[in-house]
Design an enzyme around this catalytic site. Structure first.
Site, short mmCIF file in Angstrom:
data_model
loop_
_atom_site.label_atom_id
_atom_site.label_comp_id
_atom_site.label_asym_id
_atom_site.label_seq_id
_atom_site.Cartn_x
_atom_site.Cartn_y
_atom_site.Cartn_z
N ASP A 1 0.85 -1.19 0.00
CA ASP A 1 0.00 0.00 0.00
C ASP A 1 0.89 1.24 0.00
OD1 ASP A 1 -2.35 1.49 0.12
OD2 ASP A 1 -2.47 1.39 2.30
N GLU B 1 2.41 4.98 -4.23
CA GLU B 1 2.38 5.94 -5.37
C GLU B 1 3.70 6.67 -5.56
OE1 GLU B 1 -0.01 5.40 -3.11
OE2 GLU B 1 -1.17 4.26 -4.57
N ASP C 1 -9.05 2.85 -2.02
CA ASP C 1 -9.86 3.14 -0.83
C ASP C 1 -11.21 3.75 -1.21
OD1 ASP C 1 -7.70 2.21 0.59
OD2 ASP C 1 -6.84 4.20 0.87
#
Ligand SMILES: *[C@@H]1O[C@H](CO)[C@@H](O)[C@H](O)[C@H]1NC(C)=O
Ligand SMILES: *[C@@H]1O[C@H](CO)[C@@H](O)[C@H](O)[C@H]1NC(C)=O
Ligand SMILES: *[C@@H]1O[C@H](CO)[C@@H](O)[C@H](O)[C@H]1NC(C)=O
Ligand SMILES: *[C@@H]1O[C@H](CO)[C@@H](O)[C@H](O)[C@H]1NC(C)=O
Ligand SMILES: *[C@@H]1O[C@H](CO)[C@@H](O)[C@H](O)[C@H]1NC(C)=O
Ligand SMILES: *[C@@H]1O[C@H](CO)[C@@H](O)[C@H](O)[C@H]1NC(C)=O
Ligand SMILES: *[C@@H]1O[C@H](CO)[C@@H](O)[C@H](O)[C@H]1NC(C)=O
Ligand SMILES: *[C@@H]1O[C@H](CO)[C@@H](O)[C@H](O)[C@H]1NC(C)=O
Ligand SMILES: *[C@@H]1O[C@H](CO)[C@@H](O)[C@H](O)[C@H]1NC(C)=O
Length: 896
Positions: free
Chosen positions: A439, A442, A575
């Protein structure tokens, strides 16, 4: 996982207005330019055109006075065109006088262009005009223009590249994700921005986590594809009858794919030849996964496992979010809440029950010099963190407070990462996970711009305390000569003149992520490689996981992907919220990843991640999600944002989940076979309706129904509180999956009423033979011991076919495989193939659907079957035959 609570609009605006002395990191929306200004640019003139066999090269010179819209026009370009295969043309424009950034082969290896084919034998052709230079891609068989720059000059500047093609009116364009737009993009008014972003709530109309600069265009005359191989930030605009790329760096590197005039699957396979086919995953990956952010302690986790079992819902894999970590530092456990011995007990319990465990690992490592935090110390020692241009470690702000990020381009990072995985997730002394969850890739940062004092922001944002004045590491030189010499003089790496429409606060490229002027070990800038970070972590995590259990497949699920990521990992859609718009748009999200981007191990967080779900939404979503390739129930905090939503929490949801899992598990070998096919040649595991009915225009915009595998049509209820749904059935024969009753499609929408909250409409497309397990089970290990039932669903011509692939479900290399082909013609089912992998089970029976009368008899391998083994249901038109043959060889079965 949710962002930190400091994600408030007020703070964004306040910080966005601050202006730094050296560089401006202020707020700016995406740049809007008058198209007339761009169209007035001179373009280029081609000269020195050399064409031989399947290769063409040319020199391009600026054709007039430079327009210098966002920098100086580059005066001369090189063009290279290669007919790499009969279905693929590679067209590449580079700066003739200087090397520019290109996506490294280490991240995305290119297909070979060593053996060009002759243009005469190619399905598409490259045509051009020399002055002003323009090019088109034309389908050879029909002379149709598929792509053409004829009306709009190419613009090539240091930080701005534009290519604009004409499209047919009301074009059918799909792809260019990640986004939550409809699957068919609005051809008249869309801007797709590619720039990895921690897009909490998965909002509409903004750039999201992943970047896939590929589109498929569907016409009644055929399907083709266009990939712009670039990891630079870009806006792609769809305006009436045009598609325009606005890219802020790199080169123009296009792949044109001929697709097919009749079969859309071909374009997907051709794309897979560029980006690779999806990695195979373990058999257990297709079971039910349960996850939440906010499990309080190991007892909570253990209770969820046993509560699933008590409710009779087959839980396959338990997950734990960052909650398990000590002060949210990766590769640690909280000694009080998730102590290692207890975690090991959980793993042992799961493994003893044929279940698996997955833990989250983020890339950001707590910046904790001199505090005995091994993962930081070892990375610092190895010198593998992402660096500022002066050679110092680039600091971000993530869950543990101030952090550094591994630089995946550093040659020593893989060894570091594999070693951390090997130690922390050691089967003997650590937590023996079965898959990995990545997670914040990015990479996501909580630091508000300007991020000049992340330590202060860590305190303001109450992130786990970190020292505010860190001593410099003795191993770090004051001036790193090599880094200084690499210092950028070329570009404005923080605020390029053209602003892509980045939705991060303030619109800045560096907002909520690593600064774009940071520099990688190989000299590349984050400006160019930002969109690759998540995928590179995926590659490293995969290597680390494979090293832990050599020879075994693994499951890795990540959030940010680039072209080619599917060859390494799967992806969850981020999310989302527990609401109906996200329930609906998850379908196009899954279609984008699975059908177009070659990342078929994909699903959205079922029942929704943030906010409170409801009993009926969760019940509907359990059933919708049973037809995502990756099925995971996941939610956020208990206390903060969401109520508990494990399927057993409500009676309706329990029943819905059981019904849907019953279908999913019976179909598990069918989808596993589809996955194996995808791994072999890129055939999509799920697809939109138009893939199967490419001439039927009504199917083009449909994104609330889809095909799971080749022939299971899923048509969920899509409105809150509703028990009806209007579904489109093309002119074809279908069979209701619940009762196997035939349903004739008329090329019309049909209203289905009384669809209870525990039902989802599912149909078999005529023409299929499905290898079903004849009974669902509580784990996939037990499922594998269950007999098969072959369901023959004849098409309008009375015939049907299907395949079944079985292996051990564990290993990467499979010495023994079972690959069975099943065909039904003129009343005879022929089952044949190789049976090298011993399934150890029987073919219990065969059902022939759509039988208009009771069989007069049945022959098994030419011998009559006792009448007591044959049943006929006149209401559903199903003929059932008990077979009971060991599945070790082929057979024929004839229904007379
Ligand atoms: C796009 O514009 C064309 C021409 O005005 C129109 O026919 C078409 O319906 C529009 N498409 C969509 C999806 O709105
Ligand atoms: C185009 O889309 C934008 C963003 O969604 C919207 O604000 C605008 O009104 C649309 N324009 C037209 C002409 O539909
Ligand atoms: C498990 O079930 C028990 C009994 O219904 C309930 O008290 C408990 O809250 C549940 N725990 C979890 C974590 O689901
Ligand atoms: C190196 O650059 C970073 C980021 O620009 C800055 O914060 C730091 O003070 C610089 N360090 C030195 C030693 O100049
Ligand atoms: C990293 O490895 C590549 C490929 O082996 C090599 O070309 C390069 O020089 C190495 N870089 C460094 C800094 O050692
Ligand atoms: C591969 O997985 C199987 C089944 O879980 C296990 O028995 C075996 O030990 C694993 N292999 C390795 C090298 O860990
Ligand atoms: C996103 O757009 C769709 C279609 O325009 C709309 O139905 C939905 O409500 C929007 N979702 C959100 C969260 O705004
Ligand atoms: C669905 O039903 C619930 C409970 O009756 C109600 O609160 C909600 O407003 C309804 N939603 C819609 C869209 O009608
Ligand atoms: C025929 O099938 C239907 C649906 O499965 C079932 O309800 C019915 O009982 C069956 N009839 C017979 C005679 O078995």
């Amino acid at each position: 996982m949710a962002p930190h609570r400091s994600h408030t609009m007020g703070r964004f605006l306040q910080v966005a207005s601050v202006v730094l002395a050296a560089v401006t990191l202020g707020a700016q929306a995406g740049t809007v330019v008058d198209p007339a200004v761009l169209d007035a640019c001179p373009g280029y003139t081609a000269s020195n055109v050399k064409s031989s066999g399947g290769t063409l090269t040319a020199s391009l010179k600026l054709a007039g006075k430079a327009c210098n819209v966002f920098g100086n026009d580059i005066p001369s370009l090189n063009l290279q065109v290669v007919y790499e295969t009969a279905d693929r043309i590679h067209v590449k424009f580079t700066d003739a006088s200087a090397a520019r950034y290109e996506v490294p082969e280490s991240v995305l290896p290119r297909p070979s262009s060593a053996h060009p084919v002759s243009p005469q034998s190619a399905a598409i052709k490259f045509e051009y005009k020399t002055s002003p230079f323009s090019f088109s891609i034309v389908r050879s068989a029909t002379s149709e223009v598929l792509f053409s720059t004829a009306s709009h000059p190419i613009i090539f500047e240091p930080q701005y590249l534009r290519v604009k093609t004409v499209l047919p009116a009301d074009a059918n364009i799909y792809g260019l994700g990640e986004h939550t737009n409809s699957f068919r993009l609005d051809p008249n008014n869309s801007t797709l921005t590619l720039w990895s972003r921690d897009a909490y709530g998965v909002p509409n109309g903004t750039n999201l986590y992943s970047n896939h600069p590929i589109y498929f265009e569907q016409r009644t005359t055929g399907t083709h594809g266009v990939m712009l191989l670039s990891s630079n930030g870009m806006d792609i605009k769809l305006t009436p009858e045009a598609l325009e790329y606005n890219v802020i760096g790199g080169v123009l590197d296009f792949y044109f794919l001929a697709g097919s005039q009749t079969d859309p699957t071909q374009v997907a396979k051709q794309y897979a030849e560029i980006v690779g086919t999806p990695a195979e995953v373990p058999y257990w990956s297709f079971g039910l996964h349960q996850c939440r952010f906010g499990y309080q302690n190991y007892i909570d986790v253990a209770n969820v496992i046993t509560n699933y079992s008590a409710a009779g819902i087959p839980l396959e894999t338990m997950w734990t979010d960052i909650d398990y970590m000590d002060r949210r530092r990766i590769f640690t456990v909280d000694p009080q809440y998730f102590p290692l011995p207890r975690m090991q007990e959980i793993v042992a319990y799961l493994h003893a029950h044929n279940q698996q465990y997955i833990l989250m690992t983020d890339p950001a490592v707590g910046y904790l010099p001199g505090q005995g935090y091994g993962p930081f110390d070892r990375g610092e020692e190895a010198g593998i963190w992402l660096k500022n241009q002066n050679g110092s470690d680039h600091l971000g702000l993530v869950w543990p407070g101030v952090t550094v990020w591994p630089d995946w381009f550093n040659n020593d990072t893989q060894a570091y990462w594999s070693n951390e995985y090997a130690m922390f997730f050691s089967a003997d002394t650590g937590i023996d996970i079965d898959g990995s969850w990545n997670d914040m890739v990015e990479p996501s940062s909580f630091c508000n711009l300007p991020c000049d004092d992340p330590f202060e922001q860590a305190v303001e944002q109450d992130l786990p305390p970190a020292r505010t004045s860190a001593p410099p590491s003795p191993s770090q030189p004051i001036f790193d000569e090599s880094a200084v010499s690499r210092r950028n003089k070329r570009d404005n790496l923080l605020t390029p003149p053209y602003w892509i429409n980045n939705a991060a606060p303030g619109g800045n490229l560096s907002s909520k992520t690593a600064y774009t002027d940071t520099v990688h070990a190989n000299g590349l800038y984050e400006y160019d490689t930002h969109n690759l970070y998540g995928t590179m972590m995926s590659i490293a995590t995969r290597q680390a996981m494979l090293a832990r259990r050599p020879g075994n497949r693994t499951l890795i699920i990540t959030r940010s992907t680039f072209a080619g990521a599917g060859a390494h990992v799967g992806k969850w859609l981020g999310d989302n919220f527990s609401d109906w718009p996200h329930y609906r748009n998850s379908i196009s999200g899954v279609l984008g990843m699975a059908t177009i981007y070659q990342i078929p191990m994909v699903g959205a967080d079922i029942c929704g991640y943030a906010d409170d779900t409801t009993e009926t939404l969760c019940a509907r979503w359990a059933m919708l999600g049973a037809f995502y390739p990756f099925m995971r129930n996941a939610s956020a905090h208990n206390a903060d944002t969401s109520i508990s939503q494990e399927f057993y929490r409500w009676p309706l949801t329990t029943e819905a989940a059981k019904n849907a899992l019953d279908m999913r598990y019976r179909l598990l070998d069918y989808i596993y076979t589809a996955f194996h096919q995808a791994n072999t040649d890129g055939t999509p595991v799920v697809s939109p309706m138009w893939f199967k009915y490419p001439k039927d225009k009504t199917t083009y915009p449909i994104d609330l129904q889809w095909f799971y595998g080749d022939s299971i049509l899923v048509s969920p209820v899509t409105e809150e509180n509703s028990t009806s749904v209007s579904i489109y059935l093309p002119k074809d024969i279908f069979y209701d999956f619940e009762t196997f009753t035939p349903v004739q499609g008329k090329g019309e929408y049909v209203q289905l009423d009384d669809v209870s909250f525990t039902q989802i409409p599912v149909h078999i497309k005529g023409g299929a033979v499905l290898p079903l397990r004849n009974q669902s089970q509580m784990t996939t290990a037990e499922l594998r011991k269950t007999d098969f039932e072959l369901v023959v669903a004849p098409g309008t011509d009375g015939s049907a076919s299907g395949t079944l692939y079985v292996d051990d479900g564990i290993h990467i290399d499979q010495p023994a495989q079972t690959l069975v082909s099943m065909t039904f013609r003129h009343g005879t089912l022929s089952v044949s193939g190789s049976f090298d992998f011993a399934t150890g089970v029987n073919v219990a029976g065969v059902k022939v659907l759509g039988s208009t009368r009771a069989p007069r008899g049945v022959l098994l391998n030419g011998k009559p079957v006792p009448q007591s083994h044959v049943q006929y249901n006149a209401t559903t038109k199903v003929a059932s035959v008990t077979v009971g043959l060991p599945f070790t060889h082929g057979f024929t079965l004839t229904v007379l």
